[in-house]
Write a protein that holds these residues in place. Structure first.
Motif, short mmCIF file in Angstrom:
data_model
loop_
_atom_site.label_atom_id
_atom_site.label_comp_id
_atom_site.label_asym_id
_atom_site.label_seq_id
_atom_site.Cartn_x
_atom_site.Cartn_y
_atom_site.Cartn_z
N ARG A 1 43.52 53.91 41.96
CA ARG A 1 42.32 53.09 41.80
C ARG A 1 41.53 53.61 40.60
NH1 ARG A 1 40.00 49.47 45.29
NH2 ARG A 1 41.49 50.07 46.90
N ALA B 1 38.14 52.88 38.05
CA ALA B 1 36.89 52.16 37.82
C ALA B 1 36.97 51.41 36.49
CB ALA B 1 35.72 53.12 37.81
N GLY C 1 40.58 44.34 38.58
CA GLY C 1 39.46 44.47 39.49
C GLY C 1 38.58 43.24 39.59
N GLU D 1 36.70 47.86 40.58
CA GLU D 1 37.80 48.80 40.41
C GLU D 1 39.11 48.02 40.29
OE1 GLU D 1 36.67 52.84 42.77
OE2 GLU D 1 37.09 51.06 43.99
#
Length: 305
Positions: free
Chosen positions: A83, A85, A270, A280
């Protein structure tokens, strides 16, 4: 930084940094005999050999009685989701996706080697394959192998010349020895030990190679050596094993690595789906592999301290 959204798994090209990192770090990917797989399972023949006998002039040929069977390779998925950002993707001058892919390749290489070489348990939860270590600690009456016949355990004082000689002798004395295909795979912690061991003539049994990956390899008793951080005993497959270090001598033709797919990756933006709530994106990476040691007498293990 521009962002791409992929809707399918993208295989890594042979020249990619991911593939190069895997080949550099994984002894099994680099040395094992590859088997292409077009389905989840593949049956490969295991020949028991063919005998030869003297035939007199005008005499009848005797028939070979060797028993043949097969090995079933079953592909298992080795992967991870990462994951990331969106700010890290947008603000970073470095290519964070490429960095994460290379980091995954390093961990994958260690996990694969550990799973195929040094896991002590039978296949099951957390154990994708019957490793070389596990196979050599089990009796296989059909193949005439008794548990631990090809396993040497170093005493508490450390690895000795005799330990190394016995380990190589377990393979050299069998029907599956082929000097041109015999390799040594060991945890790097053996390097310091091997540098101190000499034969009766005072000659080192371990010689460091020259020229890095493209030069001459390290050798032990003139056999090429590859180093693997996955070569530590572990109860389940892991990319960070902590058990005793393992040295393996094997005919590489009998280390059978099934390749179903990968390494490959998919990027989930995301801005789409549920992940849009967290800003994300998700990078998923995987490879599907199968493995088997096709005959226990083709390999031997030295368990370090």
């Amino acid at each position: 930084m521009a962002r791409n959204t992929y809707e399918a798994w993208i295989p890594e090209e042979d020249s990619s940094e991911v593939i190069q990192r895997v080949d550099q770090m994984s002894a099994v990917e680099a040395l094992a005999s590859p088997e292409s797989m077009s389905s989840n399972t593949k049956s490969i023949p295991r020949s028991a050999g063919v005998g030869v006998a003297v035939v007199d002039k005008g005499g009848a040929y005797s028939e070979d009685t060797s028993t043949n069977d097969d090995i079933v390779l079953t592909a298992k998925k080795l992967g991870k989701a990462i994951r990331i950002a969106e700010e890290d993707i947008d603000d970073s001058l470095a290519n964070i996706l490429a960095t994460k892919q290379k980091d995954w390749a390093t961990s994958y290489a260690k996990l694969l080697d550990n799973a195929t070489l040094a896991v002590s348990a039978a296949p099951g939860a957390g154990v994708p394959f019957a490793s070389v270590y596990y196979t050599l600690t089990q009796t296989d009456a059909a193949l005439g192998y008794t548990a631990n016949d090809n396993v040497t355990v170093a005493a508490s004082g450390g690895v000795t010349y005799n330990n190394l000689s016995d380990t190589l002798g377990d393979v050299e004395g069998g029907d599956y020895f082929d000097l041109s295909r015999t390799v040594v795979i060991a945890h790097p912690s053996f390097r310091g030990v091997l540098r101190t061991i000499k034969d009766d003539q005072g000659q080192p049994v371990f010689v460091q190679g020259q020229g890095g990956d493209r030069g001459t390899p390290d050798t032990l008793f003139d056999l090429p050596c590859r180093w693997s951080l996955g070569c530590r005993v572990s109860a389940t497959a892991t990319d960070a094993p902590t058990g005793k270090p393992v040295l393996i001598v094997a005919n590489a033709d009998y280390l059978r690595l099934g390749r179903r797919s990968g390494p490959e990756s998919i990027f989930i933006d995301g801005r789409d789906g549920l992940s849009a709530l967290t800003d994300e994106s998700i990078l998923k990476m995987r490879a599907r592999r199968a493995f088997a040691l096709s005959h226990p007498k083709a390999a031997a293990i030295l368990l370090g301290v």
